[in-house]
Motif scaffolding. Structure first.
Motif, PDB file in Angstrom:
ATOM      1  N   ASP A   6       0.841  -1.195   0.000  1.00  0.00           N
ATOM      2  CA  ASP A   6       0.000   0.000   0.000  1.00  0.00           C
ATOM      3  C   ASP A   6       0.875   1.243   0.000  1.00  0.00           C
ATOM      4  N   ALA A   7       0.651   2.095  -0.974  1.00  0.00           N
ATOM      5  CA  ALA A   7       1.422   3.328  -1.070  1.00  0.00           C
ATOM      6  C   ALA A   7       0.775   4.392  -0.203  1.00  0.00           C
ATOM      7  N   LEU A   8       1.581   5.067   0.585  1.00  0.00           N
ATOM      8  CA  LEU A   8       1.081   6.156   1.406  1.00  0.00           C
ATOM      9  C   LEU A   8       0.968   7.410   0.550  1.00  0.00           C
ATOM     10  N   PRO A   9      -0.065   8.202   0.755  1.00  0.00           N
ATOM     11  CA  PRO A   9      -0.181   9.436  -0.027  1.00  0.00           C
ATOM     12  C   PRO A   9       0.864  10.459   0.414  1.00  0.00           C
ATOM     13  N   ALA A  10       1.237  11.313  -0.496  1.00  0.00           N
ATOM     14  CA  ALA A  10       2.202  12.365  -0.183  1.00  0.00           C
ATOM     15  C   ALA A  10       1.573  13.357   0.787  1.00  0.00           C
ATOM     16  N   THR A  11       2.406  13.933   1.638  1.00  0.00           N
ATOM     17  CA  THR A  11       1.901  14.915   2.598  1.00  0.00           C
ATOM     18  C   THR A  11       1.764  16.271   1.911  1.00  0.00           C
ATOM     19  N   PRO A  12       0.919  17.142   2.449  1.00  0.00           N
ATOM     20  CA  PRO A  12       0.793  18.489   1.869  1.00  0.00           C
ATOM     21  C   PRO A  12       2.117  19.255   1.878  1.00  0.00           C
ATOM     22  N   LYS A  13       2.923  19.060   2.920  1.00  0.00           N
ATOM     23  CA  LYS A  13       4.223  19.743   2.982  1.00  0.00           C
ATOM     24  C   LYS A  13       5.155  19.237   1.878  1.00  0.00           C
ATOM     25  N   GLN A  14       5.121  17.928   1.623  1.00  0.00           N
ATOM     26  CA  GLN A  14       5.936  17.358   0.544  1.00  0.00           C
ATOM     27  C   GLN A  14       5.533  17.960  -0.798  1.00  0.00           C
ATOM     28  N   ILE A  15       4.249  18.020  -1.036  1.00  0.00           N
ATOM     29  CA  ILE A  15       3.750  18.537  -2.311  1.00  0.00           C
ATOM     30  C   ILE A  15       4.112  20.014  -2.461  1.00  0.00           C
ATOM     31  N   ALA A  16       3.985  20.775  -1.391  1.00  0.00           N
ATOM     32  CA  ALA A  16       4.328  22.203  -1.453  1.00  0.00           C
ATOM     33  C   ALA A  16       5.816  22.393  -1.759  1.00  0.00           C
ATOM     34  N   TYR A  17       6.655  21.602  -1.100  1.00  0.00           N
ATOM     35  CA  TYR A  17       8.099  21.700  -1.333  1.00  0.00           C
ATOM     36  C   TYR A  17       8.445  21.257  -2.751  1.00  0.00           C
ATOM     37  N   ALA A  18       7.813  20.202  -3.209  1.00  0.00           N
ATOM     38  CA  ALA A  18       8.059  19.709  -4.567  1.00  0.00           C
ATOM     39  C   ALA A  18       7.658  20.757  -5.599  1.00  0.00           C
ATOM     40  N   ARG A  19       6.552  21.426  -5.373  1.00  0.00           N
ATOM     41  CA  ARG A  19       6.120  22.485  -6.303  1.00  0.00           C
ATOM     42  C   ARG A  19       7.115  23.637  -6.315  1.00  0.00           C
ATOM     43  N   ALA A  20       7.639  23.982  -5.145  1.00  0.00           N
ATOM     44  CA  ALA A  20       8.639  25.053  -5.072  1.00  0.00           C
ATOM     45  C   ALA A  20       9.908  24.659  -5.835  1.00  0.00           C
ATOM     46  N   LEU A  21      10.325  23.402  -5.681  1.00  0.00           N
ATOM     47  CA  LEU A  21      11.498  22.926  -6.420  1.00  0.00           C
ATOM     48  C   LEU A  21      11.240  22.918  -7.926  1.00  0.00           C
ATOM     49  N   VAL A  33       3.912  11.069  -9.746  1.00  0.00           N
ATOM     50  CA  VAL A  33       4.873  11.157  -8.644  1.00  0.00           C
ATOM     51  C   VAL A  33       4.202  11.725  -7.393  1.00  0.00           C
ATOM     52  N   GLN A  34       3.248  12.626  -7.571  1.00  0.00           N
ATOM     53  CA  GLN A  34       2.586  13.267  -6.435  1.00  0.00           C
ATOM     54  C   GLN A  34       1.664  12.321  -5.676  1.00  0.00           C
ATOM     55  N   GLN A  35       1.346  11.178  -6.236  1.00  0.00           N
ATOM     56  CA  GLN A  35       0.393  10.263  -5.630  1.00  0.00           C
ATOM     57  C   GLN A  35       1.009   9.343  -4.578  1.00  0.00           C
TER      58      GLN A  35
END
Length: 97
Positions: A6-21, A33-35
């Motif tokens: 079972d894949a865990l969903p990405a956290t909101p902080k991870q997604i925010a940081y990834a978007r900034a990168l 990748v975001q899933q």
């Protein structure tokens, strides 16, 4: 105990940081990748290692300002090619201190 398939969903902080990168590196953040938390983490690690400043060979604004100040003092012009290459600007500054 949780199953490893079972894949865990990405956290909101991870997604925010990834978007900034993605913005910083001017790249796309794939939806797939975001899933998944692990795949997003791997993507973040790869993108964080990229240094966008290294790709930019233009001199910094501080270099340009300092070179122009030196040029006024020495009463000479900064060569045009120095404004296009950080290394050339640095050499010109070193030679005119």
């Amino acid at each position: 105990m949780e199953s490893t398939t079972d894949a865990l969903p990405a956290t909101p902080k991870q997604i925010a940081y990834a978007r900034a990168l993605a913005l910083r590196n001017q790249t796309l953040l794939p939806w797939k990748v975001q899933q998944d938390r692990r795949s997003l983490s791997a993507w973040i690690d790869a993108q964080a290692k990229i240094n966008p400043g290294a790709q930019d060979s233009r001199p910094t604004s501080k270099q340009v300002a300092f070179a122009e100040r030196l040029a006024r003092i020495k009463r000479r012009a900064v060569p045009d090619e120095c404004f296009r290459d950080k290394g050339l600007m640095s050499k010109w500054i070193d030679g005119n201190k």
